[in-house]
Write an enzyme that holds these catalytic residues in place. Sequence first.
Site, short mmCIF file in Angstrom:
data_model
loop_
_atom_site.label_atom_id
_atom_site.label_comp_id
_atom_site.label_asym_id
_atom_site.label_seq_id
_atom_site.Cartn_x
_atom_site.Cartn_y
_atom_site.Cartn_z
N ASP A 3 0.82 -1.21 0.00
CA ASP A 3 0.00 0.00 0.00
C ASP A 3 0.85 1.26 0.00
OD1 ASP A 3 0.97 -0.14 2.61
OD2 ASP A 3 -0.98 0.11 3.57
N GLU A 4 2.15 1.13 0.25
CA GLU A 4 3.02 2.31 0.30
C GLU A 4 3.18 2.98 -1.06
OE1 GLU A 4 6.51 2.15 2.78
OE2 GLU A 4 5.75 0.39 3.82
N TYR A 11 12.09 2.78 -1.42
CA TYR A 11 11.42 1.48 -1.42
C TYR A 11 10.09 1.53 -2.15
CZ TYR A 11 8.17 -2.07 0.20
OH TYR A 11 7.19 -3.04 0.24
#
EC number: 4.2.1.46
Length: 355
Positions: free
Chosen positions: A135-136, A160
Amino acid sequence: MRKILVTGGAGFIGSAVVRHIIRNTRDAVVNVDKLTYAGNLESLTEVADNPRYAFEQVDICDRAELDRVFAQYRPDAVMHLAAESHVDRSIGSAGEFIQTNIVGTFNLLEAARAYWQQMPSEQHEAFRFHHISTDEVYGDLGGTDDLFTETAPYAPSSPYSASKASSDHLVRAWLRTYGLPTIVTNCSNNYGPYHFPEKLIPLMILNALDGKPLPVYGDGMQIRDWLFVEDHARALYQVVTEGVVGETYNIGGHNEKANIEVVKTICALLEELAPEKPAGVARYEDLITFVQDRPGHDVRYAVDAAKIRRDLGWLPLETFESGLRKTVQWYLDNKTWWQNVLNGSYRLERLGTGK
């Protein structure tokens, strides 16, 4: 019986997927893992001798080795979990994340496409490439009460999440351009047994048991939705076997908690389950230490998992309270596993200052 190629199957989520498939289905698994610092075959001891399980120590950036694995095992599906996944590490070592998460995904897509194109028609139609993401990639919800849906725009905040967003776009492009039958899932924060102790929950458990400070970024009010890893493994298997090609499914636990609340809950559980504290520690909560926040730290993530519930009938079985209790108890009962991890090069500290 399907044969599923799982990349990153020695990692935290990957090993949960492998254990779930071998334990609860008739399918076979080929585990492809480079065995970086976070890959641990001791997490797969219970399946290691199963005739439906095979392991190949292969880097997904090695195209020739990927081609060999596809030709040798002839899988019916790919579940792609191999990734560098720790935000803190990405801040200081972004290149590793670009290489594994973007270049590695490209190599895997190309190897899968070459293999898929020469499959017999019936197997060709049934083949699936399931890409597991985070979800990031959606960025930060800030102070709102909104939830990320599958149509939320991408706004990654860290090296990331940017690398995972890039890999998501590659996977969707390989469907649109080449017809490779892909599916994407984006999950919220996972926790549970066999979690490598650089992540928040196992780090807090093990530091507390050792009487070390419990480092909490900033004011600790960053909010995450927590998903028990075994619930996630069930969802992922359901998606690869029942999901619709071209669709994206958000997978969340419906358990939004501030980081400081998580840490205090761990302390309370340890007071109950491990009352004999290290020397000099009166209360586990006294070990909480607020430290400088990391750069670009997102305030809140939370996903709307209504689609997977509606379309596939999946629901998490664990509440945060029940899952966290199971997790703390697992670390208390499995000291040998985490001591073997800690005997390596890893030190229990928060990373990601960018220095």
